[in-house]
Design an enzyme around this catalytic site. Sequence first.
Site, PDB file in Angstrom:
ATOM      1  N   ASP A 109      -3.706  -6.399  -8.055  1.00 38.32           N
ATOM      2  CA  ASP A 109      -5.307  -6.681  -8.077  1.00 38.32           C
ATOM      3  C   ASP A 109      -5.503  -6.397  -9.874  1.00 38.32           C
ATOM      4  OD1 ASP A 109      -6.084  -7.583  -5.269  1.00 38.32           O
ATOM      5  OD2 ASP A 109      -5.448  -5.558  -5.150  1.00 38.32           O
ATOM      6  N   HIS A 161       0.816  -1.063  -0.056  1.00 46.32           N
ATOM      7  CA  HIS A 161      -0.002  -0.131   0.232  1.00 46.32           C
ATOM      8  C   HIS A 161       0.904   1.265   0.033  1.00 46.32           C
ATOM      9  CE1 HIS A 161      -3.012  -2.713   2.243  1.00 46.32           C
ATOM     10  NE2 HIS A 161      -3.630  -2.564   1.003  1.00 46.32           N
TER      11      HIS A 161
HETATM   12  P1  PAJ Z   1      -6.788  -3.110  -0.724  1.00 42.18           P
HETATM   13  O1  PAJ Z   1      -6.925  -4.481  -0.678  1.00 42.18           O
HETATM   14  O2  PAJ Z   1      -6.608  -2.518   0.723  1.00 42.18           O
HETATM   15  O3  PAJ Z   1      -5.568  -2.511  -1.714  1.00 42.18           O
HETATM   16  C1  PAJ Z   1      -5.584  -1.132  -1.740  1.00 42.18           C
HETATM   17  C2  PAJ Z   1      -4.732  -0.928  -3.075  1.00 42.18           C
HETATM   18  O4  PAJ Z   1      -3.366  -1.281  -2.801  1.00 42.18           O
HETATM   19  C3  PAJ Z   1      -5.230  -1.488  -4.272  1.00 42.18           C
HETATM   20  O5  PAJ Z   1      -5.237  -0.790  -5.487  1.00 42.18           O
HETATM   21  C4  PAJ Z   1      -4.199  -2.747  -4.240  1.00 42.18           C
HETATM   22  O6  PAJ Z   1      -3.967  -3.148  -5.580  1.00 42.18           O
HETATM   23  C5  PAJ Z   1      -3.008  -2.088  -3.743  1.00 42.18           C
HETATM   24  N1  PAJ Z   1      -1.919  -3.037  -3.070  1.00 42.18           N
HETATM   25  C6  PAJ Z   1      -2.249  -4.107  -2.166  1.00 42.18           C
HETATM   26  N2  PAJ Z   1      -1.072  -4.808  -2.164  1.00 42.18           N
HETATM   27  C7  PAJ Z   1      -0.292  -4.395  -3.047  1.00 42.18           C
HETATM   28  C8  PAJ Z   1       0.921  -4.817  -3.387  1.00 42.18           C
HETATM   29  N3  PAJ Z   1       1.599  -5.994  -2.781  1.00 42.18           N
HETATM   30  N4  PAJ Z   1       1.600  -4.119  -4.175  1.00 42.18           N
HETATM   31  C9  PAJ Z   1       1.330  -3.077  -4.699  1.00 42.18           C
HETATM   32  N5  PAJ Z   1       0.054  -2.526  -4.525  1.00 42.18           N
HETATM   33  C10 PAJ Z   1      -0.791  -3.329  -3.845  1.00 42.18           C
HETATM   34  O7  PAJ Z   1      -8.113  -3.073  -3.362  1.00 42.18           O
HETATM   35  C11 PAJ Z   1      -8.647  -2.778  -2.348  1.00 42.18           C
HETATM   36  O8  PAJ Z   1      -8.115  -2.497  -1.052  1.00 42.18           O
HETATM   37  C12 PAJ Z   1     -10.327  -2.450  -2.497  1.00 42.18           C
HETATM   38  O9  PAJ Z   1     -10.693  -3.374  -3.565  1.00 42.18           O
HETATM   39  C13 PAJ Z   1     -10.641  -0.839  -2.786  1.00 42.18           C
HETATM   40  C14 PAJ Z   1      -9.823  -0.527  -4.173  1.00 42.18           C
HETATM   41  C15 PAJ Z   1      -9.963   0.066  -1.884  1.00 42.18           C
HETATM   42  C16 PAJ Z   1     -12.026  -0.696  -2.894  1.00 42.18           C
HETATM   43  O10 PAJ Z   1     -12.521  -1.009  -1.497  1.00 42.18           O
END
Ligand code: PAJ
Length: 285
Positions: free
Chosen positions: A150, A37
């Site tokens: 994702d 994140h």
């Molecule tokens: P969440 O799973 O908390 O992820 C928030 C954002 O961080 C997403 O865009 C996700 O792809 C990115 N992210 C998570 N882990 C990552 C990693 N290891 N490397 C790079 N980016 C990473 O995705 C969501 O939340 C929800 O679906 C949301 C978009 C917030 C809608 O509720």
Amino acid sequence: METIHTIQEMRQLRARFRAAGRAVGFIPTMGALHDGHLSLVTAARQECSHVVMSVYVNPTQFAPNEDFSRYPRPFELDRARAEEAGCDVLFAPTDAEMYPARFASYVNVGDVTERLEGVLRPDHYRGVATVVLKLINIVQPEKAYFGQKDAQQVVVIRKMVDELNVPVALEVVPTLRHCDGVVMSSRNVFLTAREREHAPVISQGLQRARDAFQAGARDATVLCDIVRECYERSGAFKVEYIAVADAQTFEEVAAVDRPTLLLVSCKTPESGTRLLDNVVLDGAR
Ligand code: PAJ
């Protein structure tokens, strides 16, 4: 860093930024923040003068049998991490703010939401698209940041933004991994010690297929079988899907003859945690 909980406060803050002529970068999250994140914050920090992160565990993207109630919510830790990474505003709305009684307006992005993850999680992307559109309308950022981790979510949101003319630029940030190749994910806390030990096999399988692709393999079945064989040999997970999909439409393809993604989803046997991963296989058109 300011922490705010209401849409009204967020709008007031946004108006202040606009008056000062500042470009806002926005990172929607569900909290339980890790370095993956925070890599989105770093990207936003480089390109925007103000960085807003939302932390909101969105109920409409979880099915009744999923982990909504046990999704980790370490709010004070998240607040400290967001501030340290360089966020200016943390927006953490309540369910009552986001979904008042009799809420009924949902965003349906069509076919792309019905493939792969959409088969396993039928209403998931409806919830994601709805909350992301709401958050973008509330924050009104110039840029919004999403993780390639994702990949299908990125495609769904890009399609929504294009088709509904949402005035925001989407930025996609590469997947951040642990040293052993395991994708950083909020759900990794659910893994048992044994499952965590086996988890590197997920990215190793993808790497093998990528090596074969680089050596000239283009048949999707051949590439998927390389991954499947690697997972079956480890015996550590139940495969949910292994697929090669068009990077734009998410339609499964028979051959890597265009930009594609090799996508996998596995379930662990003890904690039932889902491990997702993907690599880009960029075949020439
Ligand atoms: P969440 O799973 O908390 O992820 C928030 C954002 O961080 C997403 O865009 C996700 O792809 C990115 N992210 C998570 N882990 C990552 C990693 N290891 N490397 C790079 N980016 C990473 O995705 C969501 O939340 C929800 O679906 C949301 C978009 C917030 C809608 O509720």
